[in-house]
Design a protein around this motif. Structure first.
Motif, PDB file in Angstrom:
ATOM      1  N   LEU A 149       0.827  -1.208   0.000  1.00  0.00           N
ATOM      2  CA  LEU A 149       0.000   0.000   0.000  1.00  0.00           C
ATOM      3  C   LEU A 149       0.860   1.255   0.000  1.00  0.00           C
ATOM      4  CD1 LEU A 149      -2.886   1.103   0.044  1.00  0.00           C
ATOM      5  CD2 LEU A 149      -2.775   1.068   2.545  1.00  0.00           C
ATOM      6  N   ARG A 150       1.966   1.229   0.736  1.00  0.00           N
ATOM      7  CA  ARG A 150       2.866   2.386   0.733  1.00  0.00           C
ATOM      8  C   ARG A 150       3.545   2.562  -0.625  1.00  0.00           C
ATOM      9  NH1 ARG A 150       4.761   4.516   5.571  1.00  0.00           N
ATOM     10  NH2 ARG A 150       5.769   6.031   4.187  1.00  0.00           N
ATOM     11  N   LYS A 151       3.818   1.459  -1.315  1.00  0.00           N
ATOM     12  CA  LYS A 151       4.407   1.559  -2.657  1.00  0.00           C
ATOM     13  C   LYS A 151       3.457   2.316  -3.590  1.00  0.00           C
ATOM     14  CE  LYS A 151       8.060  -1.070  -1.809  1.00  0.00           C
ATOM     15  NZ  LYS A 151       9.435  -0.540  -1.753  1.00  0.00           N
ATOM     16  N   TYR A 152       2.163   2.076  -3.404  1.00  0.00           N
ATOM     17  CA  TYR A 152       1.163   2.794  -4.205  1.00  0.00           C
ATOM     18  C   TYR A 152       1.269   4.294  -3.968  1.00  0.00           C
ATOM     19  CZ  TYR A 152      -3.336   4.824  -5.440  1.00  0.00           C
ATOM     20  OH  TYR A 152      -4.315   5.644  -5.951  1.00  0.00           O
ATOM     21  N   PRO A 170      13.858  21.371 -11.258  1.00  0.00           N
ATOM     22  CA  PRO A 170      14.143  20.245 -12.165  1.00  0.00           C
ATOM     23  C   PRO A 170      15.154  19.245 -11.618  1.00  0.00           C
ATOM     24  CG  PRO A 170      15.161  22.275 -12.958  1.00  0.00           C
ATOM     25  CD  PRO A 170      14.246  22.666 -11.842  1.00  0.00           C
ATOM     26  N   ASP A 171      16.190  19.715 -10.920  1.00  0.00           N
ATOM     27  CA  ASP A 171      17.190  18.772 -10.408  1.00  0.00           C
ATOM     28  C   ASP A 171      16.598  17.863  -9.345  1.00  0.00           C
ATOM     29  OD1 ASP A 171      16.881  21.041  -8.833  1.00  0.00           O
ATOM     30  OD2 ASP A 171      18.953  21.030  -8.114  1.00  0.00           O
ATOM     31  N   TRP A 172      15.776  18.425  -8.454  1.00  0.00           N
ATOM     32  CA  TRP A 172      15.124  17.594  -7.437  1.00  0.00           C
ATOM     33  C   TRP A 172      14.205  16.573  -8.099  1.00  0.00           C
ATOM     34  CZ3 TRP A 172      10.365  15.982  -5.906  1.00  0.00           C
ATOM     35  CH2 TRP A 172      10.260  15.401  -4.641  1.00  0.00           C
ATOM     36  N   CYS A 173      13.455  16.995  -9.082  1.00  0.00           N
ATOM     37  CA  CYS A 173      12.503  16.104  -9.755  1.00  0.00           C
ATOM     38  C   CYS A 173      13.214  14.973 -10.493  1.00  0.00           C
ATOM     39  CB  CYS A 173      11.631  16.903 -10.712  1.00  0.00           C
ATOM     40  SG  CYS A 173      10.480  18.028  -9.876  1.00  0.00           S
ATOM     41  N   ILE A 174      14.335  15.267 -11.124  1.00  0.00           N
ATOM     42  CA  ILE A 174      15.086  14.221 -11.816  1.00  0.00           C
ATOM     43  C   ILE A 174      15.596  13.190 -10.815  1.00  0.00           C
ATOM     44  CG2 ILE A 174      17.216  13.741 -13.092  1.00  0.00           C
ATOM     45  CD1 ILE A 174      16.768  16.427 -14.533  1.00  0.00           C
ATOM     46  N   ARG A 175      16.156  13.681  -9.705  1.00  0.00           N
ATOM     47  CA  ARG A 175      16.641  12.751  -8.680  1.00  0.00           C
ATOM     48  C   ARG A 175      15.500  11.907  -8.120  1.00  0.00           C
ATOM     49  NH1 ARG A 175      19.610  17.266  -6.949  1.00  0.00           N
ATOM     50  NH2 ARG A 175      18.196  17.551  -5.182  1.00  0.00           N
ATOM     51  N   ARG A 176      14.328  12.522  -7.938  1.00  0.00           N
ATOM     52  CA  ARG A 176      13.186  11.788  -7.397  1.00  0.00           C
ATOM     53  C   ARG A 176      12.748  10.690  -8.352  1.00  0.00           C
ATOM     54  NH1 ARG A 176      11.729   9.583  -3.265  1.00  0.00           N
ATOM     55  NH2 ARG A 176       9.881   8.399  -3.825  1.00  0.00           N
ATOM     56  N   LEU A 177      12.713  10.979  -9.655  1.00  0.00           N
ATOM     57  CA  LEU A 177      12.304   9.969 -10.628  1.00  0.00           C
ATOM     58  C   LEU A 177      13.323   8.834 -10.711  1.00  0.00           C
ATOM     59  CD1 LEU A 177      10.914  12.176 -13.542  1.00  0.00           C
ATOM     60  CD2 LEU A 177       9.604  10.737 -11.962  1.00  0.00           C
ATOM     61  N   VAL A 178      14.601   9.179 -10.665  1.00  0.00           N
ATOM     62  CA  VAL A 178      15.640   8.144 -10.684  1.00  0.00           C
ATOM     63  C   VAL A 178      15.505   7.237  -9.466  1.00  0.00           C
ATOM     64  CG1 VAL A 178      18.118   7.735 -10.493  1.00  0.00           C
ATOM     65  CG2 VAL A 178      17.265   9.467 -12.079  1.00  0.00           C
ATOM     66  N   LYS A 179      15.330   7.839  -8.306  1.00  0.00           N
ATOM     67  CA  LYS A 179      15.168   7.060  -7.074  1.00  0.00           C
ATOM     68  C   LYS A 179      13.909   6.200  -7.132  1.00  0.00           C
ATOM     69  CE  LYS A 179      15.137   7.606  -2.036  1.00  0.00           C
ATOM     70  NZ  LYS A 179      15.190   8.580  -0.910  1.00  0.00           N
ATOM     71  N   LEU A 180      12.858   6.746  -7.708  1.00  0.00           N
ATOM     72  CA  LEU A 180      11.591   6.020  -7.799  1.00  0.00           C
ATOM     73  C   LEU A 180      11.750   4.750  -8.621  1.00  0.00           C
ATOM     74  CD1 LEU A 180       8.536   6.307  -7.015  1.00  0.00           C
ATOM     75  CD2 LEU A 180       8.213   7.350  -9.272  1.00  0.00           C
ATOM     76  N   PHE A 181      12.388   4.848  -9.773  1.00  0.00           N
ATOM     77  CA  PHE A 181      12.487   3.692 -10.651  1.00  0.00           C
ATOM     78  C   PHE A 181      13.615   2.740 -10.252  1.00  0.00           C
ATOM     79  CE2 PHE A 181       9.844   6.527 -13.162  1.00  0.00           C
ATOM     80  CZ  PHE A 181       8.841   5.646 -13.531  1.00  0.00           C
ATOM     81  N   LEU A 182      14.622   3.226  -9.545  1.00  0.00           N
ATOM     82  CA  LEU A 182      15.581   2.312  -8.928  1.00  0.00           C
ATOM     83  C   LEU A 182      14.882   1.498  -7.842  1.00  0.00           C
ATOM     84  CD1 LEU A 182      18.833   4.468  -8.596  1.00  0.00           C
ATOM     85  CD2 LEU A 182      18.415   2.557 -10.165  1.00  0.00           C
TER      86      LEU A 182
END
Length: 227
Positions: A149-152, A170-182
């Motif tokens: 449920l937390r993954k959702y 933009p830099d924060w958002c890029i890092r967040r997306l990278v972390k998300l998909f890792l």
């Protein structure tokens, strides 16, 4: 938290301290945070805490020198001194997010209004992100562990946050997306309940892209599963 902000303002308390139930506060926490706030000019809207990670046994941010604080884009909710008047002025915490990314979105919103977000360099508490039992990787230590449920919520709220602030941060958002998909790769290969967690992740991703907010009511995610 929004009720606490309103209560603080109604009773003339300029700052509130926000905490998680699983944080272990050091006795001098408030003194350290107040000292760091007093050292800042202009005053920040949020003074976050450096903390000792109980799983990896080290400070979240290693700092050398005598500086009492560091400028940050976002800090976690636990261990924060928050300016109650400023917080309500920018709309308080997003109640439709529910837990995940509430703190990060709040900090980015404050920054979009020109307010400062900083963090004390001296640890003021011991804290662990997620549950115990996460995978251990070389150089990275023990990774955060969350139920399906937390993954959702992590996926959904991350996507909504990135969609809101990609132009200004933009830099924060890029890092967040990278972390998300890792994190997706990690949960699909190393964690228990892999199928359910990946399903929850992609459902959150889809709801985030369509901005479908509010409580998650997916039976397949809410049901306990040990597979």
């Amino acid at each position: 938290m929004n009720q606490g902000l309103k209560y603080a303002l109604d009773h003339s308390h300029p700052w509130i301290l926000t905490l998680d139930q699983d944080s272990y506060c050091y006795p001098n926490m408030v003194d350290i945070l107040c000292g760091a706030v007093a050292d800042c000019s202009p005053l920040p809207a949020v003074m976050g805490s450096n903390y000792v990670d109980l799983q990896n046994e080290g400070a979240k941010v290693s700092v050398n020198g005598r500086q009492k604080w560091l400028e940050r884009k976002t800090v976690i909710t636990s261990g924060c001194l928050v300016d109650s008047e400023v917080a309500l002025k920018v709309g308080g915490f997003r109640e439709d997010f529910f837990i995940d990314q509430v703190d990060h979105e709040f900090c980015l919103r404050l920054r979009s209004y020109g307010y400062r977000v900083v963090m004390s360099t001296q640890p003021t508490m011991a804290h662990t992100v997620g549950q115990t039992g996460g995978a251990r990787l070389p150089f990275l230590g023990i990774l955060p562990n969350h139920p399906p449920l937390r993954k959702y919520y992590i996926a959904r709220n991350s996507i909504v946050t990135v969609a809101t602030y990609w132009r200004s941060e933009p830099d924060w958002c890029i890092r967040r997306l990278v972390k998300l998909f890792l994190g997706l790769i990690e949960m699909a290969t190393l964690e228990k309940q892999r199928v359910r967690k990946v399903h929850a992740f992609f459902k959150g991703l889809a709801d985030g892209l369509h901005v479908r907010m509010g409580p998650c009511c997916i039976d397949s995610i809410l049901r306990k599963d040990q597979t």
